[in-house]
Design an enzyme around this catalytic site. Sequence first.
Site, PDB file in Angstrom:
ATOM      1  N   LYS A  50     -15.647 -26.768  96.448  1.00 33.54           N
ATOM      2  CA  LYS A  50     -16.038 -26.378  97.795  1.00 33.54           C
ATOM      3  C   LYS A  50     -17.267 -25.475  97.737  1.00 33.54           C
ATOM      4  CE  LYS A  50     -12.242 -25.932 100.208  1.00 33.54           C
ATOM      5  NZ  LYS A  50     -11.011 -25.155 100.484  1.00 33.54           N
ATOM      6  N   ARG A 120     -11.665 -18.920 101.627  1.00 32.27           N
ATOM      7  CA  ARG A 120     -11.211 -20.265 101.253  1.00 32.27           C
ATOM      8  C   ARG A 120     -11.034 -20.417  99.748  1.00 32.27           C
ATOM      9  NH1 ARG A 120     -15.482 -24.230 104.038  1.00 32.27           N
ATOM     10  NH2 ARG A 120     -13.697 -25.641 103.970  1.00 32.27           N
ATOM     11  N   GLY A 129      -5.301 -29.133 100.225  1.00 26.88           N
ATOM     12  CA  GLY A 129      -4.224 -28.426 100.905  1.00 26.88           C
ATOM     13  C   GLY A 129      -3.241 -27.710  99.994  1.00 26.88           C
ATOM     14  N   MET A 131      -3.805 -25.140  97.949  1.00 30.28           N
ATOM     15  CA  MET A 131      -3.979 -23.693  97.879  1.00 30.28           C
ATOM     16  C   MET A 131      -4.280 -23.178  99.282  1.00 30.28           C
ATOM     17  SD  MET A 131      -5.927 -23.168  94.315  1.00 30.28           S
ATOM     18  CE  MET A 131      -7.209 -24.320  94.721  1.00 30.28           C
ATOM     19  N   ARG A 364     -17.049 -33.566  99.867  1.00 28.53           N
ATOM     20  CA  ARG A 364     -16.577 -33.884  98.523  1.00 28.53           C
ATOM     21  C   ARG A 364     -16.480 -35.397  98.388  1.00 28.53           C
ATOM     22  NH1 ARG A 364     -10.687 -31.397  99.919  1.00 28.53           N
ATOM     23  NH2 ARG A 364     -10.142 -32.893 101.525  1.00 28.53           N
ATOM     24  N   HIS A 481      -2.218 -34.711 105.988  1.00 26.70           N
ATOM     25  CA  HIS A 481      -1.837 -34.402 104.614  1.00 26.70           C
ATOM     26  C   HIS A 481      -1.169 -35.577 103.935  1.00 26.70           C
ATOM     27  CE1 HIS A 481       1.079 -32.909 101.630  1.00 26.70           C
ATOM     28  NE2 HIS A 481       0.027 -32.243 101.223  1.00 26.70           N
ATOM     29  N   SER A 797      -0.282 -54.370  63.764  1.00 29.98           N
ATOM     30  CA  SER A 797      -0.123 -54.067  65.178  1.00 29.98           C
ATOM     31  C   SER A 797       0.758 -52.820  65.263  1.00 29.98           C
ATOM     32  CB  SER A 797       0.536 -55.237  65.904  1.00 29.98           C
ATOM     33  OG  SER A 797       0.789 -54.859  67.235  1.00 29.98           O
ATOM     34  N   CYS A 864       0.783 -52.578  70.368  1.00 33.58           N
ATOM     35  CA  CYS A 864       1.589 -53.371  71.298  1.00 33.58           C
ATOM     36  C   CYS A 864       2.697 -52.541  71.939  1.00 33.58           C
ATOM     37  CB  CYS A 864       2.157 -54.601  70.606  1.00 33.58           C
ATOM     38  SG  CYS A 864       3.259 -54.198  69.251  1.00 33.58           S
ATOM     39  N   TYR A 884      -8.002 -54.556  69.382  1.00 35.22           N
ATOM     40  CA  TYR A 884      -7.522 -54.865  70.727  1.00 35.22           C
ATOM     41  C   TYR A 884      -6.351 -53.949  71.088  1.00 35.22           C
ATOM     42  CZ  TYR A 884      -3.528 -57.167  68.525  1.00 35.22           C
ATOM     43  OH  TYR A 884      -2.403 -57.409  67.800  1.00 35.22           O
TER      44      TYR A 884
HETATM   45  P1  ADP Z   1      -8.421 -26.948 102.400  1.00 30.40           P
HETATM   46  O1  ADP Z   1      -8.912 -26.885 101.011  1.00 30.40           O
HETATM   47  O2  ADP Z   1      -6.956 -26.849 102.508  1.00 30.40           O
HETATM   48  O3  ADP Z   1      -9.035 -28.057 103.174  1.00 30.40           O
HETATM   49  P2  ADP Z   1     -10.308 -25.236 103.673  1.00 30.40           P
HETATM   50  O4  ADP Z   1     -10.780 -24.026 102.986  1.00 30.40           O
HETATM   51  O5  ADP Z   1     -11.208 -26.398 103.627  1.00 30.40           O
HETATM   52  O6  ADP Z   1      -8.891 -25.602 103.086  1.00 30.40           O
HETATM   53  O7  ADP Z   1     -10.034 -24.794 105.159  1.00 30.40           O
HETATM   54  C1  ADP Z   1      -9.005 -25.232 106.004  1.00 30.40           C
HETATM   55  C2  ADP Z   1      -9.590 -25.656 107.342  1.00 30.40           C
HETATM   56  O8  ADP Z   1     -10.292 -24.576 107.967  1.00 30.40           O
HETATM   57  C3  ADP Z   1     -10.581 -26.780 107.220  1.00 30.40           C
HETATM   58  O9  ADP Z   1     -10.377 -27.684 108.258  1.00 30.40           O
HETATM   59  C4  ADP Z   1     -11.913 -26.122 107.363  1.00 30.40           C
HETATM   60  O10 ADP Z   1     -12.869 -26.970 107.883  1.00 30.40           O
HETATM   61  C5  ADP Z   1     -11.603 -24.965 108.285  1.00 30.40           C
HETATM   62  N1  ADP Z   1     -12.529 -23.861 108.032  1.00 30.40           N
HETATM   63  C6  ADP Z   1     -12.727 -23.227 106.862  1.00 30.40           C
HETATM   64  N2  ADP Z   1     -13.694 -22.307 106.941  1.00 30.40           N
HETATM   65  C7  ADP Z   1     -14.126 -22.348 108.216  1.00 30.40           C
HETATM   66  C8  ADP Z   1     -15.142 -21.637 108.926  1.00 30.40           C
HETATM   67  N3  ADP Z   1     -15.896 -20.727 108.338  1.00 30.40           N
HETATM   68  N4  ADP Z   1     -15.321 -21.924 110.227  1.00 30.40           N
HETATM   69  C9  ADP Z   1     -14.552 -22.870 110.824  1.00 30.40           C
HETATM   70  N5  ADP Z   1     -13.595 -23.578 110.211  1.00 30.40           N
HETATM   71  C10 ADP Z   1     -13.374 -23.322 108.916  1.00 30.40           C
HETATM   72 MG    MG Z   2     -10.905 -28.482 103.263  1.00 31.18          MG
END
Ligand code: ADP
Ligand code: MG
Length: 950
Positions: A50, A120, A129, A131, A364, A481, A797, A864, A884
Amino acid sequence: MAQAGSRKRARRIRPRPTARSSGAAPKYVYSFAGGKAEGSSALRNLLGGKGCELAEMTKMGVPVPPGFTITTEAWAAYNAGGKKHPAGLWTQAMAHLARLEAAAGSRLGDPKRPLLVSVRSGARASMPGMMDTVLNLGLNDKSVDGLAARTRNERFAWDCYRRFITLFADVVLSIDRHALDALLEAAKTRAGARTDADLPAPALRELVAELKKVVQDKTGRPFPQDPHEQLRLAINAVFESWWAKKAVDYRRIHRLPDDWGTAVTVMAMVFGNLGPTSGTGVCFSRDPSSGERRFFGEFLVNAQGEDVVAGIRTPEPIEALKTRMPAVYRKLTAIKDRLEQHYRDMQDIEFTVQEGQLFILQTRSGKRTAAAAVRIAVEMFEKEKRIDRDTALLRVEPASLHQLLVKTVDPAARYTAIATGLPATPAAAVGKVVFDPERAVEMALREEAVILVRAETSPEDVAGMHSAQGVLTSRGGLTSHAAVVARGWGKCCVVGAGDVVVDEEHRLFRAGRAVVREGQVITLNGATGEVIVGAQPLVDPKLSDEFRKLLGWAQGRATTTVRANADTPADAIKAREFGAVGIGLVRTEHMFFGDQRIPIVREMIMAGDVQARKKAVDQLLPFQREDFIGIFRAMAPYPVTIRLLDPPLHEFLPKYKEVLEEYTRLDARGYNPERYAELGAIKARLEALLEANPMLGHRGCRLGITFPEIYEMQVRAIMEAACEVAAAGVTVEPEIMIPLTGTVAEMKLTREMTDRVAKQVLTETGRKVAYSVGTMIEVPRAALIADRIAEHAEFFSFGTNDLTQMTFGYSRDDIGKFLPFYLEKKLLPNDPFAVLDQDGVGELVRVGIERGRRTVPTLKVGICGEHGGEPSSVEFCHRVGMTYVSCSPYMVPVAWLAASQAEIKEPKHPESGEVKPKASRANTRKAVTVAARPATRKATRVARKRRNTR
Ligand code: ADP
Ligand code: MG
Ligand code: MG
């Protein structure tokens, strides 16, 4: 694909040790703001996925809110240093906060113009999701009014505050989220609000008071009001979220190391919850399910990030944005194209619109089904010329191909669905309904097929989802999710089936008038999203053109070839369809179990003397010959390795316990004397055959040596079959394989026997058929004396199932008693019967090959065991110079792709079969592919001819 990329990067970048050695604190914090960034994609390991891509996008001029990222090195120091910030971290963080405040034009804790930030998590590999993240940090009882005044939007300010307290309480203060969410639900009911977005300001203000009270009650302290204190606590909590159970589970499933740690990104909030011209969404630059090149995504008006991902409200498709906010839609389309162009891969993008202004919050490489991965790789190379062929091959994870070989609901099946949801992955599944993820794990351990049914899934459920055959949710969209996680695994998943009402308490769900209880069998049709009561017939997959293309490229690129383990002509046909170029293992005993054959086999075993045994054995011969003819025809012109009888004889008799029971019953009642006598004889024979440890007992070549009639018959059947198909003009290349050899004498003896019988047949038929005789290497001793065994064997083998069993001393049948514990406690990295143990078992393989080739440099070597279709094991086999690998027909494409990737990463030396040292690889790659392969093939062909024309 992610693997290969990050590995390359890992080599390129090393964290700078200079600062540390000079005594100063290392650089722990990297800023990104206003078009400038200290980090970039190259710093993935240090800044997490990220953090590094936020920096990269900032540099590209993509609109990203300003912020900074705390490194994974800081996490490592924190983790190793008794969960304390390393020296210098906080000072650096504060300095970068000041830069962030300058860029944002507001200050953290300013009661009039408060800066709000998100904190984040972000590891080097995406763990969606798993962490934690805290949003809207910086609010307190004073600044909430400032925010309301500045935005002239009281509802919005209080919405942010209630969100912040909820997330902070959950993530940082470890207060059970359900209690907090229940307060929200109650507030909605009181206010008559349908969704969160309908809650008016006074109701939100009241909700905040209630939330704060919960915090006070649970922690004995008021909700922290100092924003800097909030920030420090949140950073630590994100550090700690690396160790959350869900994150640990996820890493175990995906085999990610525990010591990577997470980076922490702190960035200015942008607000999708400011009203009807705001919103938030997730989009993909291509369809992550099919791989089709079309813009795909979901969007929620007047909402904040997590609302979409959590699947709380069902979002609108991205096309809705086109009419709602055309300018934003155009801009977003341009950005997703640019990002895809830049990263040369399909992107998964998080965005937020704040009062008509677009911000990108994350990008990503998007998770995708295997079908999508294949299509995207093939099209990006062939149609769009954005990547080269090797990159295309590296883009698809070999194990994921297995998904394309998954079954789907038979199109001819007629049924009525009780509900229909959104199809998140194409696979179908049949299983018993279960509502509790932990129960799903338990039942799966008992080998029961289950379908996990939830209102929505959360990261806590991953272990249960992984154990289930399929997942069904009643809420959430295609980027929820459940959908994202299941897609990553290629697991059957239907989401947002609105008609399904889950009643967890009574362990049932309703759909219209149907009631389905726990334990009842349902079918999920992953292609259509349909939910069906009962088990529907599933059918084999059809391979797409793109799949065939990729498979063809892999075959062209791999230098370690792929054969299949196949016991019947039908298996052989399937194997060829999937690209096998030979059979590495025909288990002859599997042919013994046919209806007509088993009585004869039993007669053979029960025989009191050689004469009687020989009579039975001779009756078996025509059956065996028929099978071999079928297999040779199906596999022509490729080689077929046939293993002579291997298992202990008692496996062909009825179970001792059952015989004894029936015998005792008849004994007591005294009728049916004939059956009684027969059972008595079987019982006596079983008792004579009884072994304390059959796996280490009278089996393999030990059996063939003590009862030579059996092996003689098998060799004769093989050679007669070969002569017959050869007479019909079919190319045939039998390789006769002796199992379980442990001494040179065993090899010599069985070899002589084989040659004698084979020659006899050739003389009788007057044909010339080239055959070879080789051995399994599955007893550790055989690997150690491989140089001398090779004097009598024309090929090896590696039977890595038995070799693993005997090297570890783990009984394959009993490992289940302790393996789960060993895996959990990390006493073993993997199940060694699934993933080859390269250190121990692999060392025996390496030694065996090296010593064998010392005697015969061109020795043909294969594997094998079950490992032959497991990608990391295939890579190992390539590295140690195997000719192989052989695996089950369905794994053949997986093995080809893994073998081609292994060749791309480490080209094999044409002559020795050894892998070249990495340094010289750039210059030799061309030469190896163009010149070497035909030469090697020819060399082996010549060598083979020389050996077999006797
Ligand atoms: P995850 O790795 O679980 O996706 P994120 O860190 O991406 O966690 O954040 C969770 C949610 O919060 C995401 O939808 C992200 O876009 C939103 N978010 C994170 N930072 C900001 C920010 N600075 N402003 C608005 N939304 C945010
Ligand atoms: Mg995210
Ligand atoms: Mg074996």
